[in-house]
Write a protein that holds these residues in place. Structure first.
Motif, PDB file in Angstrom:
ATOM      1  N   ASP A   1      33.946  78.834 112.056  1.00  0.00           N
ATOM      2  CA  ASP A   1      33.779  78.259 113.393  1.00  0.00           C
ATOM      3  C   ASP A   1      32.309  78.024 113.756  1.00  0.00           C
ATOM      4  O   ASP A   1      31.813  78.525 114.765  1.00  0.00           O
ATOM      5  CB  ASP A   1      34.504  79.142 114.422  1.00  0.00           C
ATOM      6  CG  ASP A   1      36.009  79.141 114.178  1.00  0.00           C
ATOM      7  OD1 ASP A   1      36.681  78.211 114.642  1.00  0.00           O
ATOM      8  OD2 ASP A   1      36.506  80.045 113.460  1.00  0.00           O
TER       9      ASP A   1
ATOM     10  N   HIS B   1      31.149  75.031 114.436  1.00  0.00           N
ATOM     11  CA  HIS B   1      31.285  74.140 115.598  1.00  0.00           C
ATOM     12  C   HIS B   1      30.012  73.362 115.953  1.00  0.00           C
ATOM     13  O   HIS B   1      29.564  73.359 117.115  1.00  0.00           O
ATOM     14  CB  HIS B   1      31.791  74.921 116.815  1.00  0.00           C
ATOM     15  CG  HIS B   1      33.275  75.197 116.765  1.00  0.00           C
ATOM     16  ND1 HIS B   1      34.214  74.193 116.759  1.00  0.00           N
ATOM     17  CD2 HIS B   1      33.968  76.362 116.689  1.00  0.00           C
ATOM     18  CE1 HIS B   1      35.422  74.729 116.693  1.00  0.00           C
ATOM     19  NE2 HIS B   1      35.308  76.039 116.635  1.00  0.00           N
TER      20      HIS B   1
ATOM     21  N   ASP C   1      36.521  74.620 111.033  1.00  0.00           N
ATOM     22  CA  ASP C   1      35.862  74.239 112.282  1.00  0.00           C
ATOM     23  C   ASP C   1      34.345  74.179 112.094  1.00  0.00           C
ATOM     24  O   ASP C   1      33.570  74.816 112.813  1.00  0.00           O
ATOM     25  CB  ASP C   1      36.277  75.142 113.454  1.00  0.00           C
ATOM     26  CG  ASP C   1      37.646  74.746 114.006  1.00  0.00           C
ATOM     27  OD1 ASP C   1      38.235  73.771 113.489  1.00  0.00           O
ATOM     28  OD2 ASP C   1      38.122  75.410 114.941  1.00  0.00           O
TER      29      ASP C   1
ATOM     30  N   HIS D   1      39.763  71.523 114.403  1.00  0.00           N
ATOM     31  CA  HIS D   1      38.800  70.544 114.922  1.00  0.00           C
ATOM     32  C   HIS D   1      38.357  69.555 113.848  1.00  0.00           C
ATOM     33  O   HIS D   1      38.179  68.368 114.132  1.00  0.00           O
ATOM     34  CB  HIS D   1      37.582  71.254 115.514  1.00  0.00           C
ATOM     35  CG  HIS D   1      37.862  71.965 116.803  1.00  0.00           C
ATOM     36  ND1 HIS D   1      37.454  71.489 118.026  1.00  0.00           N
ATOM     37  CD2 HIS D   1      38.530  73.114 117.051  1.00  0.00           C
ATOM     38  CE1 HIS D   1      37.854  72.323 118.979  1.00  0.00           C
ATOM     39  NE2 HIS D   1      38.503  73.322 118.412  1.00  0.00           N
TER      40      HIS D   1
ATOM     41  N   HIS E   1      42.248  78.969 107.903  1.00  0.00           N
ATOM     42  CA  HIS E   1      41.570  78.863 109.194  1.00  0.00           C
ATOM     43  C   HIS E   1      42.287  79.735 110.226  1.00  0.00           C
ATOM     44  O   HIS E   1      41.689  80.614 110.819  1.00  0.00           O
ATOM     45  CB  HIS E   1      41.524  77.408 109.665  1.00  0.00           C
ATOM     46  CG  HIS E   1      40.795  77.256 110.972  1.00  0.00           C
ATOM     47  ND1 HIS E   1      39.478  77.609 111.132  1.00  0.00           N
ATOM     48  CD2 HIS E   1      41.212  76.823 112.196  1.00  0.00           C
ATOM     49  CE1 HIS E   1      39.105  77.398 112.384  1.00  0.00           C
ATOM     50  NE2 HIS E   1      40.139  76.932 113.051  1.00  0.00           N
TER      51      HIS E   1
ATOM     52  N   HIS F   1      39.281  80.995 113.432  1.00  0.00           N
ATOM     53  CA  HIS F   1      40.035  80.319 114.492  1.00  0.00           C
ATOM     54  C   HIS F   1      39.988  80.999 115.857  1.00  0.00           C
ATOM     55  O   HIS F   1      39.943  80.335 116.883  1.00  0.00           O
ATOM     56  CB  HIS F   1      41.487  80.133 114.036  1.00  0.00           C
ATOM     57  CG  HIS F   1      42.319  79.208 114.856  1.00  0.00           C
ATOM     58  ND1 HIS F   1      41.862  77.997 115.351  1.00  0.00           N
ATOM     59  CD2 HIS F   1      43.627  79.293 115.243  1.00  0.00           C
ATOM     60  CE1 HIS F   1      42.863  77.401 116.016  1.00  0.00           C
ATOM     61  NE2 HIS F   1      43.932  78.169 115.968  1.00  0.00           N
TER      62      HIS F   1
ATOM     63  N   HIS G   1      37.577  83.146 116.918  1.00  0.00           N
ATOM     64  CA  HIS G   1      36.189  83.396 117.300  1.00  0.00           C
ATOM     65  C   HIS G   1      35.950  84.855 117.680  1.00  0.00           C
ATOM     66  O   HIS G   1      35.006  85.173 118.397  1.00  0.00           O
ATOM     67  CB  HIS G   1      35.728  82.487 118.444  1.00  0.00           C
ATOM     68  CG  HIS G   1      35.818  81.016 118.159  1.00  0.00           C
ATOM     69  ND1 HIS G   1      35.025  80.080 118.789  1.00  0.00           N
ATOM     70  CD2 HIS G   1      36.586  80.297 117.294  1.00  0.00           C
ATOM     71  CE1 HIS G   1      35.318  78.872 118.339  1.00  0.00           C
ATOM     72  NE2 HIS G   1      36.274  78.973 117.434  1.00  0.00           N
TER      73      HIS G   1
HETATM   74 ZN    ZN Z   1      37.063  77.199 116.326  1.00  0.00          ZN
END
Ligand code: ZN
Length: 247
Positions: A8, A10, A36, A64, A116, A151, A153
């Motif tokens: 993640d 991001h 992600d 994402h 994920h 996923h 976080h």
């Molecule tokens: Zn995420």
């Protein structure tokens, strides 16, 4: 060997650079990235290029990444997340898009199963630290000694002993998780680019393949720089605000 486990990110380049510096200090010989890579933040292309360029890296896709490459329904997301996905899709370079299109939300390496969300629903299931039922279904779903997932976080461990009992919990900075002989382990490294456990520092994991121990590390990074980029990119302001709170 030590393996750095990241999830993640991001599109948060500032957090990623701080984490990669720390991984170098820990002498990571390989890197797993649990999906992600993009979404929410302002640097999708730089983040994808940086991760794709790491030596001995295993990358998988998150929801994402799938959505940014038209492989996941946008109406699954809340308004801010969907706006960020649309913003990302419009800006991906051809090479970043091609790289993301080649990723799936699960992969097996010689060391671990990478997903994920969860082994049962690799793109979508959230296994929060209190969801022992979800963890039990994951352990029953397929054979693995070690599974890394992302996923949520939230840095998390599920440890199943040889009798099938599961211990579950969130992991703070410095926490070490170890599989017992014949035990099985599921570990979430938390999020590099958008932590949600109240600690705004970037989170990652170092896993030692010899002693089968996973250690959680948190590193500070210039949050204000990432926030400023999100605001000036025209992404939803809430996505910048939450970085300071780690929520
Ligand atoms: Zn995420």
């Amino acid at each position: 060997m030590r393996i750095a486990v990241l999830s993640d990110v991001h599109s948060n380049l500032e957090a990623l650079e701080a984490v990669l510096r720390a991984c170098e200090e820990h002498r990571a010989g390989a890197t797993y990235v649990l999906g992600d890579l993009v979404g929410y933040g302002a640097d999708p292309n730089a983040v994808v290029d940086r991760l794709a360029g790491l030596p001995a890296a295993h990358l998988i896709a998150g929801n994402h990444d799938l959505a940014a490459t038209d492989r996941f329904p946008l109406d699954w997301f809340n308004a801010a997340a969907a706006a960020a996905v649309r913003w990302t899709t419009e800006r991906l370079t051809a090479s970043a898009r091609r790289l993301l299109e080649g990723l799936e939300p699960r992969e097996r390496t010689g060391t671990a199963l990478l997903v994920h969300g969860s082994p049962v629903e690799p793109a979508t299931e959230y296994l929060m630290p209190w969801e022992e039922g979800g963890a039990a279904r994951s352990f029953d779903h397929e054979e693995f000694a070690l599974c890394f997932f992302g996923h949520t976080h939230v840095p998390t461990a599920f440890v199943r002993d040889r009798r099938g009992r599961i211990r579950a919990g969130a992991l703070q900075d410095g926490a070490v998780v170890e599989a017992q002989p014949e035990g099985r382990l599921m570990v979430n490294p938390g999020s590099v680019g958008q932590p949600r456990d109240g600690d705004p520092r970037a989170s990652f994991l170092m896993y030692d393949t010899e002693d089968r121990r996973a250690a959680v590390h948190r590193v500070a990074y210039p949050v204000e720089e990432a926030q400023e980029k999100i605001r000036s990119a025209g992404l939803p302001a809430a996505l910048a605000d939450r970085l300071a709170a780690g929520r």
